[in-house]
Design an enzyme around this catalytic site. Structure first.
Site, PDB file in Angstrom:
ATOM      1  N   ARG A 126       0.699  -1.049   0.166  1.00 35.61           N
ATOM      2  CA  ARG A 126       0.073   0.073   0.015  1.00 35.61           C
ATOM      3  C   ARG A 126       0.779   1.395   0.017  1.00 35.61           C
ATOM      4  O   ARG A 126       0.475   2.193  -0.690  1.00 35.61           O
ATOM      5  CB  ARG A 126      -0.800   0.049   1.274  1.00 35.61           C
ATOM      6  CG  ARG A 126      -2.222  -0.809   0.989  1.00 35.61           C
ATOM      7  CD  ARG A 126      -2.837  -1.398   2.371  1.00 35.61           C
ATOM      8  NE  ARG A 126      -1.653  -2.522   2.725  1.00 35.61           N
ATOM      9  CZ  ARG A 126      -1.617  -3.749   2.395  1.00 35.61           C
ATOM     10  NH1 ARG A 126      -2.422  -4.169   1.687  1.00 35.61           N
ATOM     11  NH2 ARG A 126      -0.650  -4.546   2.626  1.00 35.61           N
ATOM     12  N   THR A 127       1.711   1.478   0.850  1.00 34.85           N
ATOM     13  CA  THR A 127       2.478   2.670   1.003  1.00 34.85           C
ATOM     14  C   THR A 127       3.400   2.971  -0.421  1.00 34.85           C
ATOM     15  O   THR A 127       3.524   4.156  -0.728  1.00 34.85           O
ATOM     16  CB  THR A 127       3.525   2.521   2.184  1.00 34.85           C
ATOM     17  OG1 THR A 127       2.706   2.159   3.274  1.00 34.85           O
ATOM     18  CG2 THR A 127       3.836   3.848   2.339  1.00 34.85           C
TER      19      THR A 127
ATOM     20  N   LYS B 244      26.663  -4.288  -2.463  1.00 32.56           N
ATOM     21  CA  LYS B 244      27.912  -4.253  -2.364  1.00 32.56           C
ATOM     22  C   LYS B 244      28.631  -3.498  -1.280  1.00 32.56           C
ATOM     23  O   LYS B 244      29.763  -3.008  -1.118  1.00 32.56           O
ATOM     24  CB  LYS B 244      28.463  -3.582  -3.865  1.00 32.56           C
ATOM     25  CG  LYS B 244      27.955  -4.115  -4.928  1.00 32.56           C
ATOM     26  CD  LYS B 244      28.271  -3.342  -6.243  1.00 32.56           C
ATOM     27  CE  LYS B 244      27.163  -2.825  -7.186  1.00 32.56           C
ATOM     28  NZ  LYS B 244      27.583  -1.930  -8.021  1.00 32.56           N
TER      29      LYS B 244
ATOM     30  N   ARG C 123      11.337   3.623   3.225  1.00 28.88           N
ATOM     31  CA  ARG C 123      10.982   2.740   4.247  1.00 28.88           C
ATOM     32  C   ARG C 123      12.363   2.058   4.406  1.00 28.88           C
ATOM     33  O   ARG C 123      12.860   1.399   3.651  1.00 28.88           O
ATOM     34  CB  ARG C 123       9.665   1.780   3.641  1.00 28.88           C
ATOM     35  CG  ARG C 123       9.688   0.522   4.580  1.00 28.88           C
ATOM     36  CD  ARG C 123       8.419  -0.217   4.215  1.00 28.88           C
ATOM     37  NE  ARG C 123       7.247   0.650   4.541  1.00 28.88           N
ATOM     38  CZ  ARG C 123       5.879  -0.051   4.850  1.00 28.88           C
ATOM     39  NH1 ARG C 123       5.836  -1.131   4.620  1.00 28.88           N
ATOM     40  NH2 ARG C 123       4.797   0.800   5.106  1.00 28.88           N
TER      41      ARG C 123
ATOM     42  N   HIS D  86       5.332   6.033  11.238  1.00 31.22           N
ATOM     43  CA  HIS D  86       4.629   5.865  10.064  1.00 31.22           C
ATOM     44  C   HIS D  86       3.718   6.965   9.849  1.00 31.22           C
ATOM     45  O   HIS D  86       2.554   6.651   9.830  1.00 31.22           O
ATOM     46  CB  HIS D  86       3.961   4.630   9.848  1.00 31.22           C
ATOM     47  CG  HIS D  86       3.596   3.944   8.399  1.00 31.22           C
ATOM     48  ND1 HIS D  86       3.897   4.632   7.597  1.00 31.22           N
ATOM     49  CD2 HIS D  86       3.236   2.801   7.893  1.00 31.22           C
ATOM     50  CE1 HIS D  86       3.590   4.038   6.300  1.00 31.22           C
ATOM     51  NE2 HIS D  86       2.946   2.845   6.639  1.00 31.22           N
TER      52      HIS D  86
HETATM   53  N1   CP Z   1      -0.236  -0.167   5.834  1.00 23.47           N
HETATM   54  C1   CP Z   1       1.094  -0.136   5.241  1.00 23.47           C
HETATM   55  O1   CP Z   1       2.072   0.227   5.638  1.00 23.47           O
HETATM   56  O2   CP Z   1       1.073  -1.278   4.285  1.00 23.47           O
HETATM   57  P1   CP Z   1       2.217  -1.822   3.284  1.00 23.47           P
HETATM   58  O3   CP Z   1       3.250  -2.173   4.421  1.00 23.47           O
HETATM   59  O4   CP Z   1       1.608  -2.637   2.496  1.00 23.47           O
HETATM   60  O5   CP Z   1       2.711  -0.592   2.820  1.00 23.47           O
END
Ligand code: CP
Length: 309
Positions: A57-58, A86, A107, A135
């Site tokens: 999703r993110t 590397k 991320r 998040h």
């Molecule tokens: N909600 C969320 O962060 O989903 P993902 O890990 O799929 O990005």
């Protein structure tokens, strides 16, 4: 308000009025996010989408948001195909993305990685999840979902359920909901309770969160249930995971006496904590919630690149 160049590392970087400002722009982005209208607001801008940890999703909603705004996306979802393999350091990778793009979305499994990236980049860095840390963009879309579905945030009775220890979305959300005067109840196994420092922060903001292990005692009074997955990948001990997984499951039977307009949210991915039979009920908003990532991230990308103020 001017967000141009602002890093988004934690929801704590935002006051209540700044959060409202972002939610206001997210609402304006809805027809563009749905493809009903077109815009070239970010034409000529490039997003670096750097995902060192798995995501559906993110990553996709950020990339959809950038495309819907007429911008371009570079990046990776598989760090093993980058020069990290590397031995390249995160700071050097960030220096490169900084010189190739106008905004970085990161991320990473390490708490603090987004702040480190922000220290090395001149362009704005948006934290897309750093380990068990924060998040913030998920938090924005969660707030947007509650506000859209329930018309306002203030006074809602919200249950945060499941893995409150390792679940980064609930850490950000508990803080933000406290800013908005929400009535919070934390429901989790004893070993996965909300960390004390987050409970203390909520109290400092005026919230009086209740805690229990017994979902059935509080569910019928709730306006919102925010369900989380038990975060297997964060457990140091597999046996401890096996002891707690499956403690809670939302199913139709459990919903027999809940409020008619109670909504069920989940940041997804879900495992068995919400039975698929719940998807067809009027309570289930988790797929709508995931879609809301697009307008919210469109608003954030437009604000930090300075094309809207
Ligand atoms: N909600 C969320 O962060 O989903 P993902 O890990 O799929 O990005």
């Amino acid at each position: 308000m001017n967000f141009k160049g602002k890093d988004i590392i934690t929801i704590k970087d935002f006051s209540k009025s700044e959060i409202n400002y972002v939610l206001h722009y997210a609402k304006k982005m809805l027809p563009y996010a749905k493809g009903e209208k077109c815009t070239k607001l970010l034409e000529g801008k490039v997003l670096s989408s750097l995902f060192f940890e798995p995501s559906t999703r993110t990553r996709l909603s950020f990339e959809s948001a950038m495309n819907r705004l007429g911008g371009r996306v570079i990046g990776f979802a598989d760090p093993s195909a980058t020069s990290q393999k590397k031995g390249e350091t995160l700071s050097d990778t960030i220096r490169m993305a900084d010189s190739y793009s106008d905004v970085i979305v990161l991320r990473h499994s390490l708490e603090g990685a987004a702040q480190l990236a922000a220290d090395f980049a001149d362009v704005p860095v948006i934290n897309a999840g750093d380990g068990s840390g924060m998040h913030p963009t998920q938090c924005f879309l969660d707030l947007f979902t509650i506000e859209t579905e329930k018309k306002h945030l203030e006074g809602q009775k919200v249950i945060l359920l499941g893995d409150l220890k390792y679940g980064r979305t609930v850490h950000s959300l508990a803080y933000a909901l406290s800013l908005f005067g929400v009535d919070l109840t934390f429901v989790s196994p004893t070993s996965l309770q909300m960390p004390k420092e987050i409970v203390d922060e909520c109290k400092e903001l005026g919230a009086i969160p209740a805690s229990t292990t017994k979902l059935e005692k509080v569910i019928d009074d709730a306006d919102v249930i925010y369900v989380t997955r038990i975060q297997r990948e964060r457990f140091p001990d597999a046996e401890e995971y096996n002891r707690v997984v499956g403690t809670y499951q939302i199913n139709k039977e459990l919903l027999t006496n809940v409020k008619k307009d109670m909504i069920i949210m989940h940041p997804l991915p879900r495992l068995k904590e919400i039975a698929t039979e719940v998807d067809e009920t009027e309570h289930a908003v988790y797929f709508k919630q995931a879609f809301n990532g697009v307008p919210v991230r469109m608003a954030l990308l437009s604000l930090v690149t300075g094309v809207i103020q």
